[in-house]
Design a protein around this motif. Structure first.
Motif, mmCIF file in Angstrom:
data_model
loop_
_atom_site.group_PDB
_atom_site.id
_atom_site.type_symbol
_atom_site.label_atom_id
_atom_site.label_comp_id
_atom_site.label_asym_id
_atom_site.label_seq_id
_atom_site.Cartn_x
_atom_site.Cartn_y
_atom_site.Cartn_z
ATOM 1 N N MET A 147 -29.815 -0.039 -11.245
ATOM 2 C CA MET A 147 -30.411 0.309 -12.535
ATOM 3 C C MET A 147 -30.564 -0.921 -13.424
ATOM 4 O O MET A 147 -31.536 -1.031 -14.178
ATOM 5 N N ARG A 153 -34.101 -1.955 -15.143
ATOM 6 C CA ARG A 153 -34.247 -2.137 -16.595
ATOM 7 C C ARG A 153 -34.704 -3.563 -16.923
ATOM 8 O O ARG A 153 -35.524 -3.769 -17.821
ATOM 9 N N GLU A 176 -33.569 10.629 -5.965
ATOM 10 C CA GLU A 176 -32.734 9.578 -6.539
ATOM 11 C C GLU A 176 -33.588 8.426 -7.045
ATOM 12 O O GLU A 176 -33.399 7.933 -8.169
ATOM 13 N N THR A 203 -42.768 5.481 -15.682
ATOM 14 C CA THR A 203 -43.469 6.680 -15.215
ATOM 15 C C THR A 203 -43.921 6.426 -13.789
ATOM 16 O O THR A 203 -44.645 5.451 -13.537
ATOM 17 N N GLY A 229 -35.776 9.498 -10.054
ATOM 18 C CA GLY A 229 -34.919 9.730 -11.214
ATOM 19 C C GLY A 229 -34.426 8.440 -11.841
ATOM 20 O O GLY A 229 -34.416 8.294 -13.072
ATOM 21 N N LYS A 230 -34.031 7.481 -11.017
ATOM 22 C CA LYS A 230 -33.542 6.207 -11.553
ATOM 23 C C LYS A 230 -34.655 5.432 -12.239
ATOM 24 O O LYS A 230 -34.434 4.824 -13.303
ATOM 25 N N GLN A 232 -37.283 6.682 -13.692
ATOM 26 C CA GLN A 232 -37.564 7.355 -14.958
ATOM 27 C C GLN A 232 -36.504 7.024 -16.003
ATOM 28 O O GLN A 232 -36.824 6.752 -17.166
ATOM 29 N N ASP A 233 -35.243 7.011 -15.573
ATOM 30 C CA ASP A 233 -34.159 6.672 -16.506
ATOM 31 C C ASP A 233 -34.261 5.227 -16.994
ATOM 32 O O ASP A 233 -33.800 4.908 -18.095
ATOM 33 N N ALA A 234 -34.856 4.363 -16.170
ATOM 34 C CA ALA A 234 -35.012 2.953 -16.538
ATOM 35 C C ALA A 234 -36.231 2.717 -17.422
ATOM 36 O O ALA A 234 -36.471 1.579 -17.843
ATOM 37 N N GLY A 235 -37.012 3.764 -17.682
ATOM 38 C CA GLY A 235 -38.142 3.626 -18.589
ATOM 39 C C GLY A 235 -39.491 3.509 -17.917
ATOM 40 O O GLY A 235 -40.421 2.905 -18.478
#
Length: 270
Positions: free
Chosen positions: A138, A142, A182, A193, A185-186, A188-191
């Motif tokens: 992650m 990021r 997985e 699309t 999802g990761k 998306q969580d990192a910003g």
């Protein structure tokens, strides 16, 4: 002992042994003729054909085989790795490009070494077979987002399906193989699309790639010899054309999610 505990113990033993592959053995030049390389790079090339970035960055470029493919469609190329030998080979492979910059650098911490500091954010970043090596994947996702311009694209290739784990994953220093959920999802969580997530390798090349990984892992771990028998290494270049044909057909079966890896194109969300 549970299967998970056995795997952790085996991985610890391999990681502390002389059989753990160093950069110059993983991946070898032979793998550039294999089914996995053909499947992944076809999808990477198609992505960069569409993106045609003005400024691209390849983080963890390795020998530069994939970098050279993506670089054909970028005006300016940065390629970084933590290994000097990797950079030396990548520099040779990018000699055709009029505006390519290669160097030992840590893009995660923005330590550019001898490279000129990028004058602006990147339009596209390539992470090819990198994230599976990182304990904190992650953090890399990021960091990549912050290096991208708004609307910029991240192209990621990773091995898929944890059930396909082989001794080669241990030797290559992999931490994980991803599931589709997985990975998406990761990102998306990192910003990001996610614009596309293609599972490569079903029904043929993934099977061949995993069979090859088991063979290579067994040979290196047991005998510390070459990854593949010399006869096979000599004939592998002959298979490049059929592998390329399969690489163009198999994305039609991506929805079954039964292949050996993923190629994702994701966009930085503002």
């Amino acid at each position: 002992m549970s299967s998970d505990a056995h795997l952790k113990r085996k991985r610890a033993v391999l990681n502390n042994s002389e059989t753990m592959l160093q950069w110059d053995g993983a991946p070898s030049e032979v793998q550039a003729y294999g089914p996995a390389f053909a499947a992944r790079t076809y999808l990477v090339e198609e992505a960069f054909k569409r993106l045609r970035p003005g400024l691209m960055l390849d983080i963890g470029c390795g020998r530069g085989n994939v970098t050279a493919i993506a670089a054909r469609y970028a005006a300016t190329v940065y390629a970084t790795d933590l290994a000097a030998d990797a950079i030396a080979e990548t520099r040779e492979r990018l000699a055709f490009h009029a505006d390519a910059h290669t160097g030992v650098a840590n893009a995660l911490t923005r330590e550019w070494g001898d490279l000129p500091t990028p004058a602006r954010p990147f339009d596209a970043i390539l992470l090819s077979e990198v994230l599976e090596h990182l304990d904190d994947d992650m953090a890399m996702m990021r960091a990549a987002r912050l290096l991208l311009a708004p609307g910029g694209s991240l192209v990621v290739t990773v091995p898929g399906n944890p059930a396909l784990w082989t001794e080669w994953d241990d030797l290559a220093g992999h931490v994980r193989r991803y599931t589709r959920n997985e990975l998406i999802g990761k990102l998306q969580d990192a910003g990001f699309t996610v614009r596309s997530c293609t599972n490569w390798g079903f029904p043929v090349t993934g099977f061949l790639a995993i069979r090859g990984a088991r063979m290579r892992g067994g040979r290196v771990a047991r005998s510390r010899g070459s990854e593949v028998p010399s006869m096979l290494a000599r004939i592998m270049p002959l298979a490049r054309i059929p592998f390329r044909i399969l690489a163009r057909i198999e994305p039609l079966f991506s929805r079954f999610d039964r292949g050996a890896g993923y190629v994702v194109v994701a966009e930085r969300t503002n």
